[in-house]
Design a protein around this motif. Structure first.
Motif, PDB file in Angstrom:
ATOM      1  N   TRP A 262      16.014  21.632  28.223  1.00  0.00           N
ATOM      2  CA  TRP A 262      15.558  20.318  28.670  1.00  0.00           C
ATOM      3  C   TRP A 262      15.693  20.177  30.186  1.00  0.00           C
ATOM      4  O   TRP A 262      14.786  19.686  30.854  1.00  0.00           O
ATOM      5  N   ALA A 263      16.804  20.631  30.732  1.00  0.00           N
ATOM      6  CA  ALA A 263      16.999  20.531  32.174  1.00  0.00           C
ATOM      7  C   ALA A 263      15.932  21.311  32.933  1.00  0.00           C
ATOM      8  O   ALA A 263      15.465  20.879  33.995  1.00  0.00           O
ATOM      9  N   ALA A 264      15.518  22.453  32.399  1.00  0.00           N
ATOM     10  CA  ALA A 264      14.530  23.291  33.091  1.00  0.00           C
ATOM     11  C   ALA A 264      13.185  22.602  33.222  1.00  0.00           C
ATOM     12  O   ALA A 264      12.462  22.824  34.196  1.00  0.00           O
ATOM     13  N   VAL A 265      12.822  21.753  32.260  1.00  0.00           N
ATOM     14  CA  VAL A 265      11.504  21.114  32.309  1.00  0.00           C
ATOM     15  C   VAL A 265      11.555  19.660  32.765  1.00  0.00           C
ATOM     16  O   VAL A 265      10.517  19.098  33.136  1.00  0.00           O
ATOM     17  N   ALA A 266      12.744  19.037  32.750  1.00  0.00           N
ATOM     18  CA  ALA A 266      12.793  17.589  32.990  1.00  0.00           C
ATOM     19  C   ALA A 266      13.773  17.148  34.065  1.00  0.00           C
ATOM     20  O   ALA A 266      13.848  15.952  34.355  1.00  0.00           O
ATOM     21  N   SER A 267      14.514  18.074  34.681  1.00  0.00           N
ATOM     22  CA  SER A 267      15.556  17.655  35.618  1.00  0.00           C
ATOM     23  C   SER A 267      15.001  16.951  36.853  1.00  0.00           C
ATOM     24  O   SER A 267      15.715  16.165  37.496  1.00  0.00           O
ATOM     25  N   SER A 268      13.753  17.196  37.206  1.00  0.00           N
ATOM     26  CA  SER A 268      13.180  16.558  38.402  1.00  0.00           C
ATOM     27  C   SER A 268      12.709  15.136  38.139  1.00  0.00           C
ATOM     28  O   SER A 268      12.470  14.370  39.079  1.00  0.00           O
ATOM     29  N   ILE A 269      12.579  14.742  36.886  1.00  0.00           N
ATOM     30  CA  ILE A 269      12.086  13.409  36.547  1.00  0.00           C
ATOM     31  C   ILE A 269      13.186  12.390  36.824  1.00  0.00           C
ATOM     32  O   ILE A 269      14.338  12.575  36.424  1.00  0.00           O
ATOM     33  N   ASP A 270      12.849  11.314  37.501  1.00  0.00           N
ATOM     34  CA  ASP A 270      13.818  10.252  37.768  1.00  0.00           C
ATOM     35  C   ASP A 270      13.225   8.902  37.358  1.00  0.00           C
ATOM     36  O   ASP A 270      12.069   8.813  36.925  1.00  0.00           O
ATOM     37  N   VAL A 271      14.043   7.864  37.474  1.00  0.00           N
ATOM     38  CA  VAL A 271      13.609   6.528  37.046  1.00  0.00           C
ATOM     39  C   VAL A 271      12.408   6.069  37.861  1.00  0.00           C
ATOM     40  O   VAL A 271      11.487   5.430  37.331  1.00  0.00           O
ATOM     41  N   ALA A 272      12.393   6.387  39.149  1.00  0.00           N
ATOM     42  CA  ALA A 272      11.253   5.999  39.986  1.00  0.00           C
ATOM     43  C   ALA A 272       9.960   6.636  39.492  1.00  0.00           C
ATOM     44  O   ALA A 272       8.891   6.011  39.528  1.00  0.00           O
ATOM     45  N   THR A 273      10.030   7.875  39.016  1.00  0.00           N
ATOM     46  CA  THR A 273       8.843   8.540  38.461  1.00  0.00           C
ATOM     47  C   THR A 273       8.362   7.806  37.216  1.00  0.00           C
ATOM     48  O   THR A 273       7.158   7.583  37.033  1.00  0.00           O
ATOM     49  N   LEU A 274       9.285   7.439  36.355  1.00  0.00           N
ATOM     50  CA  LEU A 274       8.905   6.674  35.161  1.00  0.00           C
ATOM     51  C   LEU A 274       8.201   5.383  35.557  1.00  0.00           C
ATOM     52  O   LEU A 274       7.146   5.044  35.006  1.00  0.00           O
ATOM     53  N   GLN A 275       8.768   4.675  36.500  1.00  0.00           N
ATOM     54  CA  GLN A 275       8.199   3.390  36.899  1.00  0.00           C
ATOM     55  C   GLN A 275       6.823   3.559  37.537  1.00  0.00           C
ATOM     56  O   GLN A 275       5.929   2.731  37.314  1.00  0.00           O
ATOM     57  N   ARG A 276       6.648   4.613  38.337  1.00  0.00           N
ATOM     58  CA  ARG A 276       5.328   4.884  38.921  1.00  0.00           C
ATOM     59  C   ARG A 276       4.280   5.061  37.844  1.00  0.00           C
ATOM     60  O   ARG A 276       3.098   4.740  38.036  1.00  0.00           O
ATOM     61  N   CYS A 277       4.705   5.579  36.695  1.00  0.00           N
ATOM     62  CA  CYS A 277       3.769   5.882  35.609  1.00  0.00           C
ATOM     63  C   CYS A 277       3.831   4.835  34.491  1.00  0.00           C
ATOM     64  O   CYS A 277       3.494   5.129  33.329  1.00  0.00           O
ATOM     65  N   ASN A 278       4.289   3.626  34.837  1.00  0.00           N
ATOM     66  CA  ASN A 278       4.246   2.488  33.913  1.00  0.00           C
ATOM     67  C   ASN A 278       5.231   2.607  32.757  1.00  0.00           C
ATOM     68  O   ASN A 278       5.020   2.031  31.695  1.00  0.00           O
ATOM     69  N   LEU A 279       6.320   3.338  32.936  1.00  0.00           N
ATOM     70  CA  LEU A 279       7.327   3.483  31.891  1.00  0.00           C
ATOM     71  C   LEU A 279       8.645   2.893  32.380  1.00  0.00           C
ATOM     72  O   LEU A 279       8.971   2.974  33.561  1.00  0.00           O
ATOM     73  N   GLN A 280       9.403   2.311  31.441  1.00  0.00           N
ATOM     74  CA  GLN A 280      10.683   1.700  31.755  1.00  0.00           C
ATOM     75  C   GLN A 280      11.760   2.250  30.834  1.00  0.00           C
ATOM     76  O   GLN A 280      11.479   2.654  29.702  1.00  0.00           O
ATOM     77  N   LEU A 281      12.987   2.268  31.327  1.00  0.00           N
ATOM     78  CA  LEU A 281      14.097   2.665  30.477  1.00  0.00           C
ATOM     79  C   LEU A 281      14.235   1.714  29.293  1.00  0.00           C
ATOM     80  O   LEU A 281      14.032   0.500  29.424  1.00  0.00           O
TER      81      LEU A 281
END
Length: 366
Positions: free
Chosen positions: A116-135
């Protein structure tokens, strides 16, 4: 069960036997005693769910901290996971029970944290928000045939219409040519788009989202065609090679042969672009060779070539130096235009001759 303290705990209440539940693209069919997971690493994680008999998955992004307890409850009425339907007293009671080891918590999948870390470690909350996703908010995989709902990703447009709008006063031949660096940097900061590329892949992987797959393919092709940007930011593209290796390691061995992976053969062309653009950049030689070796071993692609540079040289020898001249654009040329000017105009217009123009400029750069 002994008291659980290390890493993070996830408590999920009111689930029903037989429903599908997953974390970070690892999926189970739940039994009657499931109450959550333990030993979850700190950071962002993607929960997925699908009630029994209902087609399609939805997801929820959560953020875990070491020693913390994250709580979710299955909302039967809305058929989704939610944190908002728990009272303060319920949350406190569940947290205490989890810490005391009084709940039936399954372990986070062994050895999956590294994957999971190898494919997702660069994703952060700001990236989610840029793409219309929220925690902690459920979302769907995305609409089909242009249909959109409120709770789904919004990807950065990178199609040719969007690129035409972004060109501004930049010379069309330079902007729409085989080097995609100007197109990428006109879209957003490369580091932001790299994070979106990672997000699109995991949404595709976890939810089976066709829209996310298309965005991942577009961004991979865009990055791999950035010749001048590779020279300016080699560390970014060294990271891209590592990310693509980790992503494709999760793809089936027939990915480049089945109907889904074969669609427009986007990934094969993108990898060839990466090898070609990295060939004259010594700082990317190791990354290119590693990516090629992986593609050879995993998918049987381009067997017999000892290095990416050798592959590029062999392809240049096979196609010759005048490959661009084999693509006939003469019927589209207007008075006063040469072939490159004609190709740039056709790409900007996006209509008849677009495919031939792209192929011409790519062959010219090969």
């Amino acid at each position: 069960m002994a008291a659980l303290q290390p890493k993070a705990l996830l408590v999920v209440t009111d689930t029903t036997q037989g429903m599908e539940f997953g974390i970070d693209a690892h999926v189970w069919t739940l039994g009657a005693k499931f109450e959550g997971l333990h030993s979850i690493s700190a950071g962002l994680h993607l929960l997925t769910f699908a009630p029994g008999g209902v087609a399609g998955r939805e997801g929820v992004w959560i953020q875990c901290v070491d020693g913390g307890v994250h709580r979710q409850r299955w909302d039967v009425q809305n058929e989704c996971l939610s944190t908002k339907v728990l009272t303060d007293a319920q949350r406190e009671s569940l947290e205490a029970a989890a810490r005391a080891g009084a709940l039936t918590l399954a372990p986070y999948p062994p050895n999956h944290a590294r994957v999971w870390a190898a494919v997702a470690s660069s994703i952060d909350v700001a990236t989610l928000q840029r793409c219309n996703l929220q925690l902690d908010e459920a979302f769907g995989p995305g609409g089909i045939d242009g249909e959109r709902g409120e709770r789904e990703p919004r990807w950065t447009p990178v199609d040719r219409d969007a690129m035409r709008r972004r060109r501004g006063d930049v010379d069309a031949t330079s902007f729409h040519g085989p080097d995609a660096s100007l197109r990428l940097t006109a879209t957003a900061a490369p580091s932001l788009l790299m994070k979106e590329l990672a997000l699109a892949f995991v949404v595709f992987l976890a939810l089976g989202s066709l829209e996310a797959l298309k965005q991942w393919q577009r961004l991979v092709r865009l990055f791999c065609a950035c010749d001048s940007l590779m020279a300016d930011e080699p560390r970014l593209f060294d990271g891209l090679a590592s990310l693509l290796t980790a992503q494709l390691a999760l793809a089936p061995e027939d990915f480049f042969r089945d109907a889904l992976g074969r669609d427009e053969d986007v990934l094969r062309a993108a990898l060839l672009d990466f090898f070609a653009n990295a060939a004259d950049k010594p700082m990317l030689a190791t990354a290119a060779d590693g990516l090629l070796a992986f593609a050879q071993e995993r998918f049987g692609l381009w067997a017999g070539h000892a290095s990416a540079a050798a592959l590029v040289a062999a392809r240049a020898h096979e196609t010759g130096d005048d490959g661009a001249q084999e693509i006939d654009l003469r019927r589209y040329v207007r008075p006063g235009e040469d072939l490159q000017m004609c190709a740039a105009r056709l790409i900007e217009a996006g209509g008849e001759g677009y495919g031939e123009a792209v192929a011409f400029l790519e062959a010219l750069a090969a």
